[in-house]
Write an enzyme that holds these catalytic residues in place. Structure first.
Site, short mmCIF file in Angstrom:
data_model
loop_
_atom_site.label_atom_id
_atom_site.label_comp_id
_atom_site.label_asym_id
_atom_site.label_seq_id
_atom_site.Cartn_x
_atom_site.Cartn_y
_atom_site.Cartn_z
N GLU A 1 35.30 48.74 46.67
CA GLU A 1 34.15 47.94 46.21
C GLU A 1 32.84 48.46 46.78
O GLU A 1 31.78 48.28 46.19
CB GLU A 1 34.32 46.46 46.62
N LYS B 1 35.34 39.27 34.52
CA LYS B 1 35.21 37.80 34.63
C LYS B 1 34.48 37.26 33.41
O LYS B 1 34.86 36.24 32.85
CB LYS B 1 34.44 37.42 35.90
#
Ligand code: G6P
Length: 449
Positions: A289, A424
């Site tokens: 990340e 998402k």
């Protein structure tokens, strides 16, 4: 006392030592950038001096809460995902008996289970079924307080806990770790009157293991959080050294970036101790990340050796030469076991009789290193004197600090993760989440094309 050590010697057939030396000034600049908070993502630097700023009062509060859960629960479910999950699991698994789940439980030593890190219906069904006759508690961990996986699991667990144990006891054995003000987890905790801990604003999820996110579950597992923090604090000191040769975080950051510049696009973190499996998972989130952005970044992967030598070993030895390995090696195991002699020697293993199993493991490690280096795979080695809370704390801070420096060397913002939102957004559109009406229409039109 000894510290963890980094050895980069086995990379020097692949990159030049002189070239590496040129990183010294850049690394120093980026360490100053971190220190002064003048670089990208500077609102997320709370992890940098976290170890040295944790107070004994804070640790005592965490331990007291952990004790309440230990006294009142046979099982504690830790609900969280990503940075709100992996650090706690990494330390707990590294420090637990590999067969703890099969052993008879002693009162006051709850089994730690995890939820909220997947949306597997079978997983959640089986978990809630298992919990049916258990005195269980929940630690609900989410920085944003709105992560779907965690919120969904917590909704199930809260209801079950209240039904099984009554509202009053549920209030005692449900603890929240979340933002000070925002998010559904905070609203619920305040409304229900749960004990709660705050995740500081300036500590991102993947850097949060030394906040209550990691420390509370680790304390509930009966592990020594003081030692964990002490180890991290020691590394905070060691990794502040401006001399790159004496600063393992700086040297690691420089070496992996120079390898990357030389076509080594994939880093494989290696262990020879299966207990470190989840530590590698934590590391993958930290580096994945942090660095995977702007179409750049080393791809972080991991293997458990010698297990995976029998599956991935072929690829590593002879596949595309775009990889390097970083081996996390534990010098001395916590237990001793010798290979027995056998009169018949049917298995032909008498040449090992009397040796410690770890000696065999270490020769597997050395043999692998030499073979992989011969095969064109640069090797770094992080040696850990012994697997305990103190050295896990050292490892955590070492990798965090190196990640900050490494991200700046790559010229990206190591402290955000904008790319994670894409899936998402689609998922919410597909599920008709309120507020996603336009996106829902667009995604359906795309699918019906
Ligand atoms: O702690 P939370 O807000 O629930 O977030 C949990 C995780 O989910 C996200 O999608 C992020 O990519 C991670 O960095 C984070 O650790």
């Amino acid at each position: 006392m000894e510290n963890i050590k980094l050895n980069i010697e086995k990379t020097l057939d692949f990159i030049s030592k002189d070239k590496l030396t040129t990183y010294e000034s850049k690394v120093k600049t980026y360490m100053d950038t971190l220190e002064q908070g003048t670089g990208l993502g500077n609102d997320f630097l709370g992890w940098l001096h976290l170890p040295s700023s944790i107070t004994p009062e804070h640790l005592a509060d965490l331990k007291a809460t952990a004790q309440v859960l230990r006294d009142n629960c046979d099982v504690v479910v830790v609900a969280g995902i990503g940075g709100s999950y992996l650090g706690a699991r990494a330390v707990i698994e590294a420090m637990s008996n590999s067969f703890a789940w099969l052993q008879e439980k002693k009162a006051g030593e709850p089994t730690i289970l995890f939820a909220g890190h997947n949306i597997g219906e079978d997983y959640l069904f089986e978990l809630t079924s298992f919990l049916k006759d258990k005195k269980f508690g929940v630690i609900n961990i989410s920085k944003s307080g709105t992560t779907t996986e965690t919120a969904l699991a917590f909704r199930l667990l809260k209801k079950q806990c209240e039904e099984q144990r009554g509202k009053e006891m549920a209030r005692k054995v449900i603890v929240a770790v979340t933002d000070a003000k925002k998010g559904a987890a905070r609203i619920t905790a305040d409304k229900e009157g749960y004990k709660s801990f705050i995740i500081p604003d300036n500590v991102g999820g993947r850097f949060s293991v030394l906040t209550p996110v990691g420390l509370l579950p680790i304390a509930v597992a009966g592990l020594d959080i003081e030692q964990l923090v002490a180890g991290a604090r020691k590394m905070e000191e060691v990794c502040a050294n401006p001399n790159m040769e004496e600063n393992p975080a700086a040297l690691y950051a420089a070496t992996r970036n120079e390898l990357y510049q030389n076509g080594k696009k994939i880093e494989i973190l290696v262990n020879f101790q299966p207990k470190l499996h989840y530590f590698m998972e934590w590391w993958k989130q930290l580096y994945g990340e942090s660095e995977g952005k702007d179409h750049k970044g080393i791809y972080p992967s991991s293997v458990d050796f010698s297990t995976d030598l029998h599956s991935m070993g072929q690829w590593i030895q002879e596949g595309e030469r775009t990889i390097f390995e970083t081996v996390v090696s534990v010098e001395t195991p916590n237990h001793e076991l010798h290979v027995p002699a056998d009169d018949e020697n049917l298995d032909g293993l008498n040449f090992l009789a009397g040796k410690r199993v770890d000696e065999v493991n270490k020769m597997a490690e050395l043999g692998t290193q030499l073979a992989h280096v011969d095969g064109g795979v640069p090797n770094l080695r992080v040696s850990v004197p012994v697997l305990n809370e103190y050295y896990l704390g050292q490892l955590i801070y070492f990798f965090e600090k190196a990640c900050g420096i490494s991200g700046y060397l790559l010229e990206i913002n190591p402290f955000n993760q904008p790319g994670v939102e894409a899936y998402k957004k689609n998922m919410f559109a597909l599920l008709n989440k309120p507020g996603y009406e336009e996106a829902s229409k667009a995604i359906r039109a795309r699918l019906n094309k």
